[in-house]
Design a protein around this motif. Structure first.
Motif, PDB file in Angstrom:
ATOM      1  N   HIS A 138       0.654  -1.264   0.134  1.00 26.03           N
ATOM      2  CA  HIS A 138      -0.078   0.057  -0.105  1.00 26.03           C
ATOM      3  C   HIS A 138       0.901   1.354   0.121  1.00 26.03           C
ATOM      4  CE1 HIS A 138      -3.534   2.467   0.607  1.00 26.03           C
ATOM      5  NE2 HIS A 138      -2.931   2.993   1.732  1.00 26.03           N
ATOM      6  N   VAL A 139       1.864   1.208   0.949  1.00 30.88           N
ATOM      7  CA  VAL A 139       2.699   2.397   0.881  1.00 30.88           C
ATOM      8  C   VAL A 139       3.785   2.507  -0.342  1.00 30.88           C
ATOM      9  CG1 VAL A 139       4.861   3.429   2.276  1.00 30.88           C
ATOM     10  CG2 VAL A 139       2.496   2.492   3.595  1.00 30.88           C
ATOM     11  N   ALA A 140       4.226   1.354  -0.820  1.00 35.25           N
ATOM     12  CA  ALA A 140       5.370   1.534  -1.786  1.00 35.25           C
ATOM     13  C   ALA A 140       4.704   1.607  -3.050  1.00 35.25           C
ATOM     14  CB  ALA A 140       6.244   0.450  -1.765  1.00 35.25           C
ATOM     15  N   VAL A 141       3.376   1.047  -3.392  1.00 29.15           N
ATOM     16  CA  VAL A 141       2.696   0.959  -4.847  1.00 29.15           C
ATOM     17  C   VAL A 141       1.635   1.786  -4.899  1.00 29.15           C
ATOM     18  CG1 VAL A 141       2.055  -0.576  -6.660  1.00 29.15           C
ATOM     19  CG2 VAL A 141       4.139  -1.253  -5.261  1.00 29.15           C
ATOM     20  N   GLN A 142       0.746   1.403  -4.039  1.00 26.87           N
ATOM     21  CA  GLN A 142      -0.649   2.069  -4.206  1.00 26.87           C
ATOM     22  C   GLN A 142      -0.641   3.616  -4.060  1.00 26.87           C
ATOM     23  OE1 GLN A 142      -3.249  -0.500  -1.717  1.00 26.87           O
ATOM     24  NE2 GLN A 142      -4.223  -0.905  -3.527  1.00 26.87           N
ATOM     25  N   ILE A 143      -0.193   3.916  -3.052  1.00 25.31           N
ATOM     26  CA  ILE A 143      -0.167   5.528  -2.978  1.00 25.31           C
ATOM     27  C   ILE A 143       0.502   6.361  -4.047  1.00 25.31           C
ATOM     28  CG2 ILE A 143       0.523   7.484  -1.286  1.00 25.31           C
ATOM     29  CD1 ILE A 143      -0.303   5.553   1.195  1.00 25.31           C
ATOM     30  N   PRO A 144       1.588   5.928  -4.229  1.00 21.60           N
ATOM     31  CA  PRO A 144       2.384   6.805  -5.505  1.00 21.60           C
ATOM     32  C   PRO A 144       1.616   6.352  -6.751  1.00 21.60           C
ATOM     33  CG  PRO A 144       4.127   5.508  -4.059  1.00 21.60           C
ATOM     34  CD  PRO A 144       2.725   5.037  -3.663  1.00 21.60           C
ATOM     35  N   ALA A 145       1.216   5.327  -7.141  1.00 24.39           N
ATOM     36  CA  ALA A 145       0.665   4.866  -8.363  1.00 24.39           C
ATOM     37  C   ALA A 145      -0.863   5.678  -8.276  1.00 24.39           C
ATOM     38  CB  ALA A 145       0.350   3.264  -8.576  1.00 24.39           C
ATOM     39  N   GLY A 146      -1.629   5.705  -7.424  1.00 28.23           N
ATOM     40  CA  GLY A 146      -2.855   6.334  -7.254  1.00 28.23           C
ATOM     41  C   GLY A 146      -2.691   7.752  -7.516  1.00 28.23           C
ATOM     42  N   LEU A 147      -1.664   8.476  -6.741  1.00 29.81           N
ATOM     43  CA  LEU A 147      -1.664   9.908  -6.926  1.00 29.81           C
ATOM     44  C   LEU A 147      -1.138  10.337  -8.294  1.00 29.81           C
ATOM     45  CD1 LEU A 147       0.198  10.790  -3.213  1.00 29.81           C
ATOM     46  CD2 LEU A 147      -2.486  11.202  -4.226  1.00 29.81           C
ATOM     47  N   LEU A 148      -0.097   9.513  -8.682  1.00 24.85           N
ATOM     48  CA  LEU A 148       0.735   9.919 -10.069  1.00 24.85           C
ATOM     49  C   LEU A 148      -0.320   9.577 -11.234  1.00 24.85           C
ATOM     50  CD1 LEU A 148       2.892  10.945 -11.770  1.00 24.85           C
ATOM     51  CD2 LEU A 148       3.932   8.321 -11.364  1.00 24.85           C
ATOM     52  N   GLY A 149      -0.887   8.191 -11.160  1.00 22.73           N
ATOM     53  CA  GLY A 149      -1.750   7.965 -12.111  1.00 22.73           C
ATOM     54  C   GLY A 149      -3.011   8.752 -12.298  1.00 22.73           C
ATOM     55  N   THR A 150      -3.450   9.315 -11.154  1.00 17.73           N
ATOM     56  CA  THR A 150      -4.805  10.149 -11.090  1.00 17.73           C
ATOM     57  C   THR A 150      -4.244  11.613 -11.687  1.00 17.73           C
ATOM     58  OG1 THR A 150      -5.654   8.966  -9.158  1.00 17.73           O
ATOM     59  CG2 THR A 150      -6.450  11.159  -9.751  1.00 17.73           C
ATOM     60  N   ARG A 151      -3.073  12.069 -11.375  1.00 16.07           N
ATOM     61  CA  ARG A 151      -2.595  13.354 -11.869  1.00 16.07           C
ATOM     62  C   ARG A 151      -2.476  13.057 -13.353  1.00 16.07           C
ATOM     63  NH1 ARG A 151      -2.038  17.752 -10.344  1.00 16.07           N
ATOM     64  NH2 ARG A 151      -0.065  19.036  -9.660  1.00 16.07           N
ATOM     65  N   LEU A 152      -1.787  11.968 -13.829  1.00 16.99           N
ATOM     66  CA  LEU A 152      -1.429  12.006 -15.284  1.00 16.99           C
ATOM     67  C   LEU A 152      -2.739  11.882 -16.131  1.00 16.99           C
ATOM     68  CD1 LEU A 152       1.410   9.344 -15.384  1.00 16.99           C
ATOM     69  CD2 LEU A 152       1.434  12.099 -15.869  1.00 16.99           C
ATOM     70  N   GLY A 153      -3.913  11.214 -15.390  1.00 16.67           N
ATOM     71  CA  GLY A 153      -5.250  10.964 -16.423  1.00 16.67           C
ATOM     72  C   GLY A 153      -6.366  11.691 -15.858  1.00 16.67           C
ATOM     73  N   ARG A 154      -5.921  13.306 -15.179  1.00 17.74           N
ATOM     74  CA  ARG A 154      -6.785  14.203 -14.540  1.00 17.74           C
ATOM     75  C   ARG A 154      -7.712  14.575 -15.846  1.00 17.74           C
ATOM     76  NH1 ARG A 154      -5.417  17.858 -10.134  1.00 17.74           N
ATOM     77  NH2 ARG A 154      -5.310  15.837  -9.373  1.00 17.74           N
ATOM     78  N   ASN A 155      -7.781  15.181 -16.583  1.00 13.82           N
ATOM     79  CA  ASN A 155      -8.911  15.466 -17.246  1.00 13.82           C
ATOM     80  C   ASN A 155      -9.277  14.862 -18.459  1.00 13.82           C
ATOM     81  OD1 ASN A 155      -9.121  18.101 -15.826  1.00 13.82           O
ATOM     82  ND2 ASN A 155      -7.310  18.828 -16.681  1.00 13.82           N
ATOM     83  N   ARG A 156      -9.132  13.565 -18.425  1.00 12.62           N
ATOM     84  CA  ARG A 156      -9.709  12.529 -19.258  1.00 12.62           C
ATOM     85  C   ARG A 156     -10.806  11.527 -18.583  1.00 12.62           C
ATOM     86  NH1 ARG A 156      -4.037  12.579 -19.405  1.00 12.62           N
ATOM     87  NH2 ARG A 156      -3.026  13.854 -21.146  1.00 12.62           N
ATOM     88  N   GLY A 157     -10.947  10.532 -19.532  1.00 13.93           N
ATOM     89  CA  GLY A 157     -12.117   9.724 -18.715  1.00 13.93           C
ATOM     90  C   GLY A 157     -11.598   8.724 -17.703  1.00 13.93           C
TER      91      GLY A 157
END
Length: 130
Positions: free
Chosen positions: A52-71
């Protein structure tokens, strides 16, 4: 992020194959056993927290930021791509083995659990922003 951690923890109600193998070899009240049974449950809990700390939190934050104004599909694809990269690096760093079958089985197990949890995170983040 707490939703993805909770979903990840709930996926461990179905224990991974390595935990079942270890639990089958660990006998209760046997001091000569390699691993006492409570250590297997502790390992599962620590694996969940570490992932959760090493993968999910960074992936969630970075992935959400990269896919922000998209579907939502694009945001989930970005989150999943980051999750694949981080899970691969973490699995190799923790196991340090040359056995590709072991690496692939542990990686696939964590990816299946992580992708379910990250789908819940993307769904919630989309609900909160609309």
């Amino acid at each position: 992020m707490h939703l993805s951690g909770a979903v990840l923890l709930l996926t461990f109600l179905v224990p991974p194959a390595w935990a079942l193998d270890a639990y089958g070899t660990a006998r209760a009240h046997d001091p000569s056993a390699d691993v006492p049974p409570f250590m297997i449950f502790l390992t599962i809990a620590l694996s969940c927290v570490g992932y959760h700390v090493a993968v999910q939190i960074p992936a969630g934050l970075l992935g959400t930021r990269l896919g922000r104004n998209r579907g939502a599909g694009t945001a989930y694809a970005c989150v999943l791509a980051v999750t694949v990269a981080l899970t691969s690096a973490l699995t190799w760093a923790v196991l340090r083995t040359d056995d590709p079958a072991l690496l692939l089985s542990v990686w696939a197990d964590f990816m299946a659990r992580g992708s379910l949890a990250m789908a819940a995170y993307v769904w919630l983040s989309r609900r909160l922003t609309t």
